[in-house]
Design a protein around this motif. Structure first.
Motif, short mmCIF file in Angstrom:
data_model
loop_
_atom_site.label_atom_id
_atom_site.label_comp_id
_atom_site.label_asym_id
_atom_site.label_seq_id
_atom_site.Cartn_x
_atom_site.Cartn_y
_atom_site.Cartn_z
N TYR A 234 42.16 96.41 30.28
CA TYR A 234 41.62 96.52 28.92
C TYR A 234 42.54 95.83 27.93
CZ TYR A 234 40.43 98.27 24.35
OH TYR A 234 40.12 98.31 23.02
N TRP A 235 43.83 96.19 27.94
CA TRP A 235 44.75 95.64 26.95
C TRP A 235 45.09 94.18 27.21
CZ3 TRP A 235 45.21 97.54 22.40
CH2 TRP A 235 44.99 98.92 22.19
N ALA A 236 45.08 93.75 28.47
CA ALA A 236 45.32 92.34 28.77
C ALA A 236 44.25 91.47 28.11
CB ALA A 236 45.36 92.12 30.28
N GLU A 237 43.00 91.92 28.21
CA GLU A 237 41.92 91.15 27.58
C GLU A 237 42.00 91.24 26.06
OE1 GLU A 237 37.03 90.82 27.48
OE2 GLU A 237 38.02 92.21 28.86
N ASN B 79 48.91 88.76 29.90
CA ASN B 79 48.85 89.44 31.19
C ASN B 79 50.05 90.34 31.44
OD1 ASN B 79 46.43 88.30 31.71
ND2 ASN B 79 47.12 86.91 33.32
N ARG B 80 51.16 90.11 30.75
CA ARG B 80 52.34 90.95 30.91
C ARG B 80 52.47 91.85 29.70
NH1 ARG B 80 57.04 87.11 33.71
NH2 ARG B 80 55.84 86.66 35.62
N LEU B 81 52.60 93.17 29.96
CA LEU B 81 52.54 94.15 28.89
C LEU B 81 53.59 95.23 29.11
CD1 LEU B 81 48.82 94.36 29.63
CD2 LEU B 81 49.47 93.77 27.31
N THR B 82 53.97 95.89 28.03
CA THR B 82 54.82 97.07 28.11
C THR B 82 54.04 98.25 27.58
OG1 THR B 82 55.79 96.54 25.95
CG2 THR B 82 56.99 95.82 27.92
#
Length: 262
Positions: A214-217, A222-225
């Motif tokens: 969800y948050w990548a889109e 693509n890389r998240l904390t």
């Protein structure tokens, strides 16, 4: 029969943080009723059991009341036991599970889960969800394989959320994920699962199979904390890779001992 047991705080770099899981290594499977009884006696969100296989290990997870299809923090905890206590020779573990093959890599004191992404779609919130989350505006609601995902406006709204657990427990789902943009991380969340015997889970790896795509889109990265904003709290490094997600965290050993099972 004596069995080794370990309690691991997962998704944290300090004791008394993250999500505690009990891990019981086995040589062969015990009856399901025994596994559930051990999990109920431990009275933690999850107890993980594993047995060796030809290609790695077979893992199962139990809350105090039910067996579940997927659990991130207990998988991370099991990998910690295998790598650090059992001195597994290698940097990658393969687990067979009810959710297919799960992979855990170990590098520089970080354990990274490789899980399949969740499939979710826009959903109409059930009346009990609307009644439970009446003090804030739900911007978006989705339904995945087992959980509802509710998107709020801010980290503070997620932090301040006070749900009616009795009403929430009537929703036909494993649990409810509540999320929003983070102040110093990409996103924050909380996870409530009274249906599975857990009013609020401290850190929920499996929920991030929904949160990460969800948050990548939404954030076009693509890389998240991420942080889970429970009282114990947890920090996760996340990455989307096609139909898989990487969920990285650290862990600390809290307890090791033996249990007696008839």
């Amino acid at each position: 029969m004596k069995l080794s047991i370990y309690q691991i705080d997962a998704f944290t770099d300090k004791l008394f943080g993250g999500n505690p899981a009990a891990i019981v290594p086995l040589e062969e499977w015990l009856p399901d009723a025994t596994l559930l009884a051990v999990a109920a006696e431990n009275n933690l969100a999850e107890t993980g059991f594993y047995v060796p296989t030809e290609n790695g290990f077979h893992i199962r997870w139990f809350t105090p009341t039910v067996e579940v299809d997927l659990c991130g923090h207990a998988t991370l905890a099991a990998a910690y036991v295998i790598f650090n206590i059992k001195k597994y020779d290698g940097q990658r573990i393969r687990f067979e599970s009810r959710s297919g093959e799960l992979i855990v890599d170990c590098m520089d004191n970080w354990l990274t889960l490789n899980f399949p992404v969740d499939q979710f779609q826009v959903a109409v919130p059930p009346p009990a969800l609307v009644e439970s989350i009446h003090s804030v505006t739900m911007l978006e609601v989705y339904k995945g394989r087992s959980d509802y995902l509710v998107v709020l406006d801010s980290e503070q709204e997620v932090l301040d959320l006070d749900l009616d657990i009795i009403i929430l427990s009537t929703i036909p789902a494993r649990g409810i994920i509540v999320t929003a943009p983070g102040n110093d991380v990409d996103f924050v969340s909380r996870f409530f699962a009274p249906q599975s015997g857990i009013d609020e889970d401290p850190v929920t790896g499996s929920a991030h199979t929904t949160l990460i795509p969800y948050w990548a889109e939404r954030l076009s990265k693509n890389r998240l904390t991420a942080k889970q904003l429970s009282k114990r709290g947890g920090f996760l490094k996340c990455e989307l890779d096609g139909d898989r997600v990487y969920i990285g965290g650290q862990a600390k050993l809290y307890l090791e001992g033996e249990i007696l099972v008839d």
